[in-house]
Design a protein around this motif. Structure first.
Motif, PDB file in Angstrom:
ATOM      1  N   UNK A  10      24.095  11.821 -58.461  1.00 52.80           N
ATOM      2  CA  UNK A  10      24.905  13.005 -58.025  1.00 52.80           C
ATOM      3  C   UNK A  10      23.942  14.412 -58.605  1.00 52.80           C
ATOM      4  N   UNK A  11      23.572  14.468 -59.786  1.00 54.76           N
ATOM      5  CA  UNK A  11      23.024  15.798 -60.390  1.00 54.76           C
ATOM      6  C   UNK A  11      21.769  16.002 -59.665  1.00 54.76           C
ATOM      7  N   UNK A  60      22.403  14.687 -54.745  1.00 57.49           N
ATOM      8  CA  UNK A  60      23.570  15.448 -54.160  1.00 57.49           C
ATOM      9  C   UNK A  60      23.709  16.756 -54.505  1.00 57.49           C
ATOM     10  N   UNK A  61      23.876  17.156 -55.742  1.00 54.39           N
ATOM     11  CA  UNK A  61      24.019  18.728 -55.978  1.00 54.39           C
ATOM     12  C   UNK A  61      22.824  19.415 -55.330  1.00 54.39           C
ATOM     13  N   UNK A  62      21.765  18.925 -55.540  1.00 56.67           N
ATOM     14  CA  UNK A  62      20.352  19.569 -54.868  1.00 56.67           C
ATOM     15  C   UNK A  62      20.565  19.525 -53.324  1.00 56.67           C
ATOM     16  N   UNK A  63      21.236  18.615 -52.480  1.00 53.30           N
ATOM     17  CA  UNK A  63      21.298  18.692 -51.364  1.00 53.30           C
ATOM     18  C   UNK A  63      22.615  19.571 -50.727  1.00 53.30           C
ATOM     19  N   UNK A  64      23.554  19.821 -51.570  1.00 56.05           N
ATOM     20  CA  UNK A  64      24.566  20.545 -51.024  1.00 56.05           C
ATOM     21  C   UNK A  64      24.665  22.041 -51.757  1.00 56.05           C
ATOM     22  N   UNK A  65      23.739  22.297 -52.997  1.00 59.39           N
ATOM     23  CA  UNK A  65      23.859  23.484 -53.392  1.00 59.39           C
ATOM     24  C   UNK A  65      22.323  24.201 -53.333  1.00 59.39           C
ATOM     25  N   UNK A  66      21.382  23.372 -53.775  1.00 59.55           N
ATOM     26  CA  UNK A  66      20.237  24.120 -53.990  1.00 59.55           C
ATOM     27  C   UNK A  66      19.211  24.115 -52.995  1.00 59.55           C
ATOM     28  N   UNK A  67      19.433  23.334 -52.071  1.00 60.06           N
ATOM     29  CA  UNK A  67      18.625  23.265 -50.796  1.00 60.06           C
ATOM     30  C   UNK A  67      18.694  24.581 -50.040  1.00 60.06           C
ATOM     31  N   UNK A  68      17.564  24.912 -49.747  1.00 59.90           N
ATOM     32  CA  UNK A  68      17.622  26.550 -49.053  1.00 59.90           C
ATOM     33  C   UNK A  68      18.450  26.818 -48.022  1.00 59.90           C
ATOM     34  N   UNK A  69      18.791  25.500 -47.146  1.00 60.41           N
ATOM     35  CA  UNK A  69      19.370  25.562 -46.089  1.00 60.41           C
ATOM     36  C   UNK A  69      20.878  26.117 -46.247  1.00 60.41           C
ATOM     37  N   UNK A  70      21.439  25.528 -47.366  1.00 61.85           N
ATOM     38  CA  UNK A  70      22.790  25.733 -47.766  1.00 61.85           C
ATOM     39  C   UNK A  70      23.225  26.557 -48.766  1.00 61.85           C
ATOM     40  N   UNK A  71      22.156  27.090 -49.732  1.00 57.14           N
ATOM     41  CA  UNK A  71      22.290  27.760 -50.927  1.00 57.14           C
ATOM     42  C   UNK A  71      23.253  29.048 -50.468  1.00 57.14           C
ATOM     43  N   UNK A  72      24.206  29.380 -51.610  1.00 59.98           N
ATOM     44  CA  UNK A  72      24.607  28.552 -52.499  1.00 59.98           C
ATOM     45  C   UNK A  72      25.428  27.250 -52.498  1.00 59.98           C
TER      46      UNK A  72
END
Lengths: 274, 256
Positions: free
Chosen positions: A179-180, A183-195
């Motif tokens: 998750x950390x 998943x958290x990268x994919x839904x928060x830190x990925x440049x496409x979706x940040x923040x």
């Protein structure tokens, strides 16, 4: 990153039921992680509770059990959801791994290493999403079974309890790190979706992201919207397409064994994108 | 235009700082979890070494247990010279029934005379409980040592018309005589003698929760415990633990 421009179109990605299931799982899993790792906490943390230590840890146990029961309930609900409801069946069929996923893995890694010009066009769920989804099935099965064993410790020999305990902590660690880190990268830190990817709140995905991450589904939806679809396909959840995919793969492999080029080669697929 | 652009920059900067802090926090949690799972515990599976705090303890334990396969060199000597004679027949670890609690009971035998729990309550006489020195038999005035290891035993004392007598020694003469002559006795005589020496014993001995509660069997402050320890001993829910759980371990988490 211009996803909020007025002329951007949005597609439905998650239905209200799916969003509700997700949010219940988020809350219960977060509580489970916090209350679960409290058992492993450092001595100075426990000592900092002072005289409230007993109360805090009594509450900890109950919150962990309640959250565990909630997570179990939502998992059981999800099984019925994918078996009974139309959207659940569609979800489940699209989540089943197919030969194309292997191709996607190969092509995506090649793209990330710079050997390809562009990402492969992926379907409604690409292989990482499928991996995450199925690891929840796998992990939940383990933590629920071992969790029930640990809750009903009266009925088990110590040998099995020790195994259950090791599996419970091991799977929890695996899931928490997944998750950390994943998943958290994919839904928060990925440049496409940040923040933050707001899909889990409003259920919508922007046209840009749809094109970028789910190109195949995007084209299908577009064809339906423009009325140019060949034989009125459904945008998602089509069992026939899943079977087709396997059949094509087998035909292709058989043809390759006989030395002929197959009907659905990598080359034909990538040329679509040009 | 200029203002809004500036505002936007500040906003994104704040967001970046917030998300950055979140990232650092999550990373720390992840590192801690990895550490807990892989490197925690008495033995570090990567280096094969133990944590410093446990090192000494483990080495001590190892040196004890590697002396002999069954640890046969370990001999526990209570050093009691004024104890009751029960152990002559029943042994030092006399509690064998009740798998769950026998270890706890046997641990208590270390510092409690058998008669404290097993004697019938006598009507009309005052019984008090005191720490008596194992070697001299004198009453203790202070407790020195740790966790019940005070070189003394809690003994029931009967006060009758200002005269104090040890209830754990009341049958000693008879028992000594029996032990010397029992080989010459027939089965019936033996049975009669055993009944005679056990007639003050109750079939319903004191259980955990009768002592470990407020205003229970003992007044722990009279037994020279500090008020803090007395409170701790009163609130130890041993009875409930023994009745509720199939298996339990001694907690060290919140011990004083």
């Amino acid at each position: 990153m211009n996803s909020h421009a007025e002329n951007t179109r949005y597609f439905v990605r998650l239905t209200p039921s799916q969003r509700l299931q997700h949010i219940i799982l988020v809350v219960s899993t977060s509580l489970l992680i916090i209350t679960g790792y409290m058992v492993q906490a450092e001595a100075f943390v426990i000592q900092s509770f002072g005289n409230y230590g007993d109360t805090v840890f009594w509450l900890r146990g109950w919150i962990h059990r309640i959250a565990g029961a909630t997570a179990t309930a939502i998992c059981v609900y999800h099984i019925f959801y994918v078996l009974v409801s139309k959207e659940g069946q569609s979800w489940f069929i699209d989540m089943i791994p197919r030969p194309r996923d292997l191709l996607d893995v190969w092509q995506n890694i090649s793209y990330m290493l710079g050997f390809r010009e562009r990402r492969p066009k992926m379907d409604r769920f690409f292989y990482l999403e499928k991996l995450e989804y199925w690891s929840v099935w796998f992990g939940m099965t383990i933590v629920i079974v071992t969790g029930i064993m640990l809750w009903t410790e009266f009925y088990w020999p110590e040998f099995f309890l020790r195994i259950a305990s090791a599996f419970h902590l091991g799977e929890a660690t695996l899931a928490t790190l997944a998750i950390i880190v994943g998943h958290v990268y994919a839904v928060h830190y990925n440049a496409h979706v940040y923040p933050m990817n707001t899909t889990f709140i409003d259920g919508m995905i922007s046209e840009h992201l749809m094109k970028e991450e789910h190109g195949m589904q995007y084209e299908r939806e577009l064809a339906i919207m423009n009325g140019t679809a060949e034989q009125a396909p459904t945008p998602h959840g089509e069992l026939a397409r899943l079977i087709d995919d396997y059949r094509n793969c087998i035909t292709y492999l058989l043809a390759r064994m006989k030395g002929k080029p197959g009907p659905d080669t990598e080359e034909t697929r990538v040329d679509d994108d040009a | 235009m200029h203002n809004s652009a500036k505002k936007h920059t500040l906003k994104t900067l704040a967001l970046d700082i917030f998300m950055g802090l979140n990232f650092v926090f999550l990373l720390m949690v992840a590192v801690w979890i990895v550490w807990v799972y892989y490197f925690r515990g008495p033995i570090d599976i990567v280096t094969g070494k133990t944590r410093d705090s446990d090192q000494e303890l483990l080495m001590q334990a190892r040196s004890e247990y590697t002396k002999h396969f069954h640890g046969m060199d370990l001999v526990v000597i209570k050093g009691i010279q004024t104890g009751s004679l029960c152990v002559d027949c029943h042994g030092d670890y006399s509690h064998y029934k009740g798998q769950k609690v026998r270890a706890l009971f046997n641990a208590h035998s270390w510092f409690i005379a058998c008669e404290v729990c097993h004697i019938k309550p006598e009507q009309g006489s005052v019984v008090v409980y005191r720490w008596l020195d194992n070697k001299t038999g004198h009453e203790l005035t202070t407790l020195t040592g740790e966790n019940g290891d005070y070189g003394a035993t809690i003994v029931p004392l009967k006060i009758d018309n200002g005269k104090t007598s040890r209830l754990d020694r009341s049958e000693d003469d008879f028992i000594r005589e029996y032990l010397q002559t029992r080989d010459k006795l027939n089965d019936e005589q033996k049975k009669a003698a055993e009944e005679r020496m056990h007639e003050t014993m109750t079939k319903d001995p004191v259980f955990c929760d009768q002592c470990h509660k407020e205003n229970g069997f003992f007044n722990f402050t009279d037994l020279l415990y500090t008020p803090q320890t007395a409170k701790y001993l009163e609130t130890l829910d041993m009875g409930a633990m023994a009745k509720t759980y199939k298996e339990f371990h001694f907690p060290t988490l919140f011990d004083k």
